[in-house]
Motif scaffolding. Structure first.
Motif, PDB file in Angstrom:
ATOM      1  N   GLU A 167       5.755   9.146   5.496  1.00 26.03           N
ATOM      2  CA  GLU A 167       6.466   7.973   5.323  1.00 26.03           C
ATOM      3  C   GLU A 167       6.316   7.204   6.252  1.00 26.03           C
ATOM      4  O   GLU A 167       5.795   5.982   6.004  1.00 26.03           O
ATOM      5  N   LYS A 168       6.458   7.527   7.732  1.00 25.34           N
ATOM      6  CA  LYS A 168       6.119   6.628   8.872  1.00 25.34           C
ATOM      7  C   LYS A 168       4.720   6.304   8.875  1.00 25.34           C
ATOM      8  O   LYS A 168       4.475   5.132   9.324  1.00 25.34           O
ATOM      9  N   GLU A 169       3.849   7.187   8.416  1.00 26.94           N
ATOM     10  CA  GLU A 169       2.224   6.819   8.668  1.00 26.94           C
ATOM     11  C   GLU A 169       1.951   5.973   7.465  1.00 26.94           C
ATOM     12  O   GLU A 169       0.785   5.005   7.577  1.00 26.94           O
ATOM     13  N   ALA A 170       2.379   6.106   6.192  1.00 17.59           N
ATOM     14  CA  ALA A 170       2.137   5.447   4.951  1.00 17.59           C
ATOM     15  C   ALA A 170       2.326   4.130   5.080  1.00 17.59           C
ATOM     16  O   ALA A 170       1.015   3.265   4.802  1.00 17.59           O
ATOM     17  N   TYR A 171       3.287   3.508   5.286  1.00 18.42           N
ATOM     18  CA  TYR A 171       3.728   1.950   5.364  1.00 18.42           C
ATOM     19  C   TYR A 171       2.509   1.432   6.220  1.00 18.42           C
ATOM     20  O   TYR A 171       2.101   0.199   5.616  1.00 18.42           O
ATOM     21  N   LEU A 209      -0.682   1.207   4.719  1.00 20.05           N
ATOM     22  CA  LEU A 209      -1.040   0.382   3.697  1.00 20.05           C
ATOM     23  C   LEU A 209      -0.720  -1.058   4.061  1.00 20.05           C
ATOM     24  O   LEU A 209      -1.742  -1.947   3.322  1.00 20.05           O
ATOM     25  N   ASP A 210       0.019  -1.610   5.045  1.00 17.08           N
ATOM     26  CA  ASP A 210      -0.005  -2.904   5.181  1.00 17.08           C
ATOM     27  C   ASP A 210      -1.425  -3.332   6.011  1.00 17.08           C
ATOM     28  O   ASP A 210      -1.930  -4.373   5.752  1.00 17.08           O
ATOM     29  N   LYS A 211      -1.989  -2.322   6.888  1.00 18.78           N
ATOM     30  CA  LYS A 211      -3.416  -2.608   7.373  1.00 18.78           C
ATOM     31  C   LYS A 211      -4.155  -2.665   6.382  1.00 18.78           C
ATOM     32  O   LYS A 211      -5.197  -3.722   6.485  1.00 18.78           O
ATOM     33  N   ARG A 224      -6.254   6.574   1.419  1.00 16.02           N
ATOM     34  CA  ARG A 224      -6.707   7.745   0.569  1.00 16.02           C
ATOM     35  C   ARG A 224      -6.297   9.248   0.818  1.00 16.02           C
ATOM     36  O   ARG A 224      -5.661  10.207   0.361  1.00 16.02           O
ATOM     37  N   GLN A 225      -6.448   9.577   2.448  1.00 12.31           N
ATOM     38  CA  GLN A 225      -6.295  10.789   2.884  1.00 12.31           C
ATOM     39  C   GLN A 225      -4.690  10.921   3.046  1.00 12.31           C
ATOM     40  O   GLN A 225      -4.155  12.053   2.784  1.00 12.31           O
ATOM     41  N   ILE A 226      -3.935   9.837   3.146  1.00 14.05           N
ATOM     42  CA  ILE A 226      -2.354  10.112   3.484  1.00 14.05           C
ATOM     43  C   ILE A 226      -1.911  10.042   1.982  1.00 14.05           C
ATOM     44  O   ILE A 226      -1.086  10.894   1.820  1.00 14.05           O
ATOM     45  N   PHE A 282       1.442   3.147  -3.144  1.00 18.76           N
ATOM     46  CA  PHE A 282       0.146   3.189  -3.250  1.00 18.76           C
ATOM     47  C   PHE A 282      -0.299   2.715  -4.501  1.00 18.76           C
ATOM     48  O   PHE A 282      -1.260   3.381  -5.229  1.00 18.76           O
ATOM     49  N   TYR A 283       0.511   2.076  -5.595  1.00 22.52           N
ATOM     50  CA  TYR A 283      -0.010   1.801  -6.756  1.00 22.52           C
ATOM     51  C   TYR A 283      -0.700   0.373  -6.673  1.00 22.52           C
ATOM     52  O   TYR A 283      -0.436  -0.751  -6.597  1.00 22.52           O
ATOM     53  N   SER A 284      -2.079   0.759  -6.402  1.00 23.27           N
ATOM     54  CA  SER A 284      -3.114  -0.260  -5.991  1.00 23.27           C
ATOM     55  C   SER A 284      -4.334   0.314  -6.608  1.00 23.27           C
ATOM     56  O   SER A 284      -5.004   1.133  -6.331  1.00 23.27           O
ATOM     57  N   PRO A 285      -5.032  -0.863  -7.178  1.00 19.07           N
ATOM     58  CA  PRO A 285      -6.526  -0.452  -7.632  1.00 19.07           C
ATOM     59  C   PRO A 285      -7.401  -0.096  -6.683  1.00 19.07           C
ATOM     60  O   PRO A 285      -8.362   0.537  -7.018  1.00 19.07           O
ATOM     61  N   LEU A 286      -7.095  -0.755  -5.460  1.00 14.00           N
ATOM     62  CA  LEU A 286      -8.081  -0.423  -4.388  1.00 14.00           C
ATOM     63  C   LEU A 286      -8.059   1.150  -4.225  1.00 14.00           C
ATOM     64  O   LEU A 286      -9.157   1.852  -3.468  1.00 14.00           O
TER      65      LEU A 286
END
Length: 317
Positions: free
Chosen positions: A171-175, A178-180, A194-196, A311-315
């Motif tokens: 969770e700490k790594e994901a946000y 995603l912001d980046k 994608r790896q996360i 991670f609900y993103s078309p990218l």
């Protein structure tokens, strides 16, 4: 012209089947202490009464999914890296040299070193032996948590902590990742996200497997009843003593035997008439399992939230 005879080659000797390789186990008795040794598969089967297929579940090289199995004389625990066989008298831990097991073994020894906490059960004051549920009364109307449940609780608690720790780390790594990606779309940032997500999906599957196994146990009173190893041992001892008493009665004269047969026939008829399903007393284990079901379910919900919302993103698809 005389043909030369080809020299006959001796048949190759048959290879004897290699004996089953010994495996390293750590044995922790209920009375305290520990001993480490190598035991073959057949020796473990003799000690625990388990079939070979149950031992395969604990093989670290086969990567079986997490599961908890209640058997006649043992509980098979395969939770992530914790692979153990729990009996009423001891616990056998597979692959004790695994560094990931060190915290678990510390927790196990600390838990077993604690004095037994007795909880008074008012309902047990009127409990009689052979009440139809297989209950054996405890002295002083107090219930002591069986050894097998102490070990099972440590296994569940340790696994829950490990999975919760992995969830928080992801969770700490994901946000931030995603912001980046949101601020700058690039191949490197996209691959990182994608790896996360892949790790989140994999961890979610492992957590859900444990949660579903606990739920399946809670839904089946018979499976939970099988896991009361200490109770079954005590009840077996009572039955053996009653058999000895009955054997002494068989030395009576013939006319007394005939009367006993008539009485037993009447008892059988009356028992058939009043035979109804009696729910096994599994409240203690049920409460233990439900408490950890809630914790694993909470961890799973957290993972699903991070995976499906963040991670609900078309990218990323």
């Amino acid at each position: 012209m005389e043909q030369r005879r080809q020299p006959q080659t001796a048949p190759a000797p048959r290879r004897k089947a290699a004996p089953a390789a010994s495996q390293e186990w750590l044995v922790v008795p209920a009375a305290g202490g520990q001993r480490r040794g190598e035991f073959g598969r057949h020796r473990i089967m003799e000690m625990t009464g388990l079939p070979a297929r149950d031992l395969r579940v604990l093989d670290p090289l086969l990567s079986y999914p997490s599961t908890i199995l209640g058997r006649d004389r043992a509980i098979v625990v395969n939770l992530e890296h914790v692979k153990a066989i729990v009996t009423a008298a001891e616990v056998l831990v597979r692959d004790p040299g695994n560094p990931r097991l060190h915290p678990f073994l510390q927790e196990l020894h600390a838990r077993l070193a604690l004095p037994d906490a007795c909880t008074t059960n008012p309902a047990s004051d009127d409990m009689e032996l052979g009440d139809g549920q297989g209950n054996v009364p405890m002295p002083g109307s107090a219930k002591i948590q069986p050894f097998e449940f102490k070990v099972l609780e440590v296994c569940l608690e340790h696994t829950c902590k490990c999975m919760e720790s992995e969830t928080l780390a992801l969770e700490k790594e994901a946000y931030p990742a995603l912001d980046k990606l949101t601020s700058k779309v690039s191949t490197l940032n996209l691959e990182h996200v994608r790896q996360i997500k892949s790790r989140l999906v994999e961890l979610s599957g492992r957590v859900q497997k444990v949660r579903d196994d606990i739920e399946q146990l809670v839904d089946d009173d018979t499976d939970m009843y099988e896991m009361y190893l200490t109770r079954k041992l005590a009840f077996q001892g009572v039955n053996e003593s009653s058999v000895k008493v009955d054997s002494n009665k068989h030395a009576s004269p013939d006319h007394e035997n005939e009367k006993e047969e008539e009485d037993s026939g009447d008892d059988i008829e009356s028992s058939h008439e009043s035979s109804t399903y009696v729910k096994p007393d599994v409240e203690e284990l049920e409460m233990l399992l439900e408490a950890y079901f809630v914790q694993f379910d909470s961890t799973l919900n957290k993972l699903c939230h991070v995976c499906h919302v963040s991670f609900y993103s078309p990218l990323i698809h």
